[in-house]
Structure formats: C-alpha cells, structure tokens
Design a protein around this motif. Structure first.
Motif, mmCIF file in Angstrom:
data_model
loop_
_atom_site.group_PDB
_atom_site.id
_atom_site.type_symbol
_atom_site.label_atom_id
_atom_site.label_comp_id
_atom_site.label_asym_id
_atom_site.label_seq_id
_atom_site.Cartn_x
_atom_site.Cartn_y
_atom_site.Cartn_z
ATOM 1 N N ILE A 35 -16.017 -2.116 0.232
ATOM 2 C CA ILE A 35 -14.791 -1.706 0.926
ATOM 3 C C ILE A 35 -14.894 -2.127 2.383
ATOM 4 O O ILE A 35 -15.806 -1.706 3.099
ATOM 5 C CB ILE A 35 -14.569 -0.184 0.826
ATOM 6 N N GLN A 36 -13.938 -2.940 2.834
ATOM 7 C CA GLN A 36 -14.001 -3.501 4.185
ATOM 8 C C GLN A 36 -13.237 -2.700 5.233
ATOM 9 O O GLN A 36 -13.328 -2.981 6.417
ATOM 10 C CB GLN A 36 -13.508 -4.956 4.188
ATOM 11 N N LEU A 41 -7.616 0.216 -0.796
ATOM 12 C CA LEU A 41 -8.994 -0.218 -1.041
ATOM 13 C C LEU A 41 -9.818 0.893 -1.681
ATOM 14 O O LEU A 41 -10.589 0.660 -2.625
ATOM 15 C CB LEU A 41 -9.637 -0.675 0.272
ATOM 16 N N GLU A 42 -9.693 2.105 -1.166
ATOM 17 C CA GLU A 42 -10.414 3.238 -1.741
ATOM 18 C C GLU A 42 -9.990 3.455 -3.197
ATOM 19 O O GLU A 42 -10.831 3.753 -4.057
ATOM 20 C CB GLU A 42 -10.162 4.497 -0.914
ATOM 21 N N ARG A 70 -8.850 1.180 -5.293
ATOM 22 C CA ARG A 70 -9.412 0.115 -6.126
ATOM 23 C C ARG A 70 -10.826 0.461 -6.567
ATOM 24 O O ARG A 70 -11.166 0.365 -7.746
ATOM 25 C CB ARG A 70 -9.417 -1.203 -5.360
ATOM 26 N N CYS A 71 -11.657 0.840 -5.618
ATOM 27 C CA CYS A 71 -13.049 1.140 -5.963
ATOM 28 C C CYS A 71 -13.164 2.407 -6.799
ATOM 29 O O CYS A 71 -14.045 2.516 -7.662
ATOM 30 C CB CYS A 71 -13.893 1.246 -4.691
ATOM 31 N N SER A 85 0.847 -1.193 0.000
ATOM 32 C CA SER A 85 0.000 0.000 0.000
ATOM 33 C C SER A 85 0.880 1.240 0.000
ATOM 34 O O SER A 85 1.897 1.285 0.705
ATOM 35 C CB SER A 85 -0.907 0.032 1.237
ATOM 36 N N GLU A 139 -3.102 -0.206 -8.081
ATOM 37 C CA GLU A 139 -4.498 -0.432 -7.697
ATOM 38 C C GLU A 139 -5.483 0.348 -8.567
ATOM 39 O O GLU A 139 -6.584 -0.128 -8.851
ATOM 40 C CB GLU A 139 -4.697 -0.070 -6.220
ATOM 41 N N LEU A 197 -12.943 -6.779 -2.358
ATOM 42 C CA LEU A 197 -11.533 -6.398 -2.342
ATOM 43 C C LEU A 197 -10.675 -7.326 -1.503
ATOM 44 O O LEU A 197 -9.533 -6.998 -1.169
ATOM 45 C CB LEU A 197 -11.397 -4.953 -1.842
ATOM 46 N N GLN A 257 -8.840 3.209 3.982
ATOM 47 C CA GLN A 257 -7.602 2.510 3.639
ATOM 48 C C GLN A 257 -7.291 2.805 2.175
ATOM 49 O O GLN A 257 -8.075 2.504 1.286
ATOM 50 C CB GLN A 257 -7.772 1.010 3.889
#
Length: 322
Positions: free
Chosen positions: A169-170, A177-178, A180-181, A128, A146, A224, A174
């Motif tokens: 998003i779990q 993850l953000e 990626r979406c 990350s 990502e 994700l 983060q």
C-alpha cells in the motif's frame, strides 16, 4: 512457479457501455467531434499525489470528454484530505456548473461533497468512494469494485498454490487502496500488508527488497499501482526472489511486462473511462437531466489483463488511454 490461470471476465456494468454509446451519438455532432450548444465549466478534483502518472489517464479521458462536449475543464488536486475539501469549496465559490471528485478520504471530503449537492450543483464521484458516495447525497459513481477485485486476486493466488503474499500500500489510509488489500487478504488469508511511500520509488524498491531478504517465503507480491509494480520488479531482480508480481492498473511498461511474462496480470480499473464518463455524465445531467446508474455505481472494472488479452492493449497503454 506456475502462472495464474484463466483471466477473470470483465465486470464492468452494461450501463457504462450504454453511456459510452450515448456519448458518441448525443447531439448528432459525432462527425464534427464537438457538440454544439451551451458551454459549461466543470471542476474535477482528485487526491492525485505528485509524480503519480496514473492520473494522466484520468485527465486524458476527462479532457477528451470535455473537448467532445464543449466543456471547460478545471482540474485540481491535493493528496491532503483537508486541502482537497478546500478545493471543493473553491469550485463552488467559482460558480462551476458541475463537479466531479474522488472520495479517497470520505470522512474529510464527503461533507464538502454533500454541501455541493445541497447547493443544487450537479456532482458525481469516481475512482474512490464506491461504498461512501451515497452517504453524502452524491447520485452517481464511476469506478471499480475494489473489494471484489482484491478478493479475486487473493483467490487466484490460492489457486496458484501461493505460500505467502505481500500486498503493498503506497498511501496509508487511502480507502480504495486499503480496500484492495483487505480484499486480497479475504481471498488469501496468508497476506501481509506492507506500507511504503509511493512518492519515493527508490525507497519503495528498497523497502520491498529488504522485506524479500528477510522473508524468503513470499511467493506473490501484489502492488496497487503500475509504478509500484516496476519497483517490485527491480526489487525481485536485485534480491533473486522468485516471487510472482501481480498489480493493479497499467502503464506502457507494465503492459509490456505482462506481454513478456514478467508480471502475471494487472487488475485494470480503466481510469481513462472513469474520467470520460464522469465528465460526460455531468454534461448529460446539465443538458438532458440524466442520472446514470439508477442509484447504483457504474463499474469500470475490475478488468483482468494478462497474456491472453494483452496484445491489442499494449498500444492503448502507449497512447495513455489504458
């Protein structure tokens, strides 16, 4: 509903392959399995949350590299950004030879990483923070692009004739993850973000199921992480939804689900490789002054895994290396 078509070619950097080759030949001790020479202690610090088995692969790769190169690996983790920054300082205070860390929360952890660099301790980032690591004087990075991965998924949903996508998003905030979406939404604008608590999988399943009941127009679910994909599978089964599931990352169950056609494909960032290369890069820097990547990130993904290439990967997923 049609399956999404041809797999994306792996976009891993050639330098990652070159580094892996160096790992197996450096020091001429391949047959013995352990490099002779000075012993080092390296700290690996991540934002791993309790119960997230994704990190088992990171650690497996890191531990394999540590064993190969006669390194003592000190692994620590905390999903809280402030606590993670404290772990970085603790590693500095313990006089480790090098530090590998994730930058999921760069605003909070980045300044601690910069202090490591300023202290002259070799440091690499991985997993990350691909867009942020250089801002904190970290010279090397190992991970996936990502934004590109997410955009590719979104574009493929559009090619598949998707109506509406959910991107789950779990861990809110983060950065990986953000991103990626955000990429999924860029590639397929009719995407809705759904936040869940990734450490509570029954709640994840219930939240996804409730959303599917409320909105039957959902044709694709993008998760994700592998455990989230399994929760989404159960949610679609419980609600009778025909939404197709796409996920990031792999585990043994997700690999089998791809093989069986129950999950369309996975976007694999190859976490085992990330852990292995992060530790090995520090070892090469300490023993040979190498900086890997020439100032650019070394990409371990995105690597698309679907029904066309899942066959040999299943056993690797079972071995916890994919």
């Amino acid at each position: 509903m049609s399956r999404i078509g041809r797999p994306l070619k792996v976009l891993a950097a050639v330098s990652a392959v070159a580094l892996a080759a160096a790992c197996s030949s450096e020091g001429g001790a391949q047959n013995e399995g352990v490099d002779a020479g000075q012993e080092y202690t390296i700290a690996m610090i991540t934002h791993e949350a309790p119960g997230d088995t994704f990190w088992d692969k990171i650690r497996a790769g890191a531990e394999a590299a540590a064993e190969r190169h006669n390194i003592t690996l000190n692994y620590s983790n905390d999903p809280d950004a402030g606590e993670m920054a404290t772990l970085v300082q603790n590693a500095v205070d313990s006089d480790v030879a090098g530090i590998a860390l994730t930058l999921a929360y760069p605003d909070q952890v980045g300044p601690a990483a910069q202090r490591v660099a300023e202290a002259g301790i070799p440091i690499v980032a991985f997993n990350s923070g691909i867009n942020d690591y250089q801002n904190y004087d970290v010279p090397m990075y190992f991970g996936s692009n990502e934004q590109l991965a997410g955009r590719t998924v979104g574009e493929r949903i559009g090619q598949d004739g998707g109506g509406k996508a959910l991107c789950i998003i779990q861990e809110q905030g983060q950065v990986a993850l953000e991103t990626r979406c955000a990429g999924v939404t860029e590639g397929f604008p009719n995407t809705e973000i759904l936040y869940v608590t990734g450490t509570d999988l029954p709640s994840v399943q219930q939240t996804i199921g409730s959303k599917l009941q409320q909105d039957p127009s959902v044709t694709h679910i993008v998760t994700l992480g592998a455990p989230i994909a399994q929760a989404a599978q159960q949610a679609t089964s419980d609600t009778g939804s025909q939404a197709e599931i796409i996920t990031f990352d792999l585990n043994a169950d997700v690999a089998k689900a791809i093989e069986n056609g129950d999950i369309a494909f996975s976007v694999d960032q190859q976490p085992y490789v990330q852990g292995y290369l992060a530790v090995t890069a520090l070892w090469l820097n300490l023993t040979n002054g190498n900086d890997i990547g020439g100032g650019q990130p070394v990409l371990t993904g995105p690597s698309i895994v679907d029904e066309t290439n899942i066959g040999p990967i299943v056993k690797y997923a079972e071995n916890n290396t994919r």
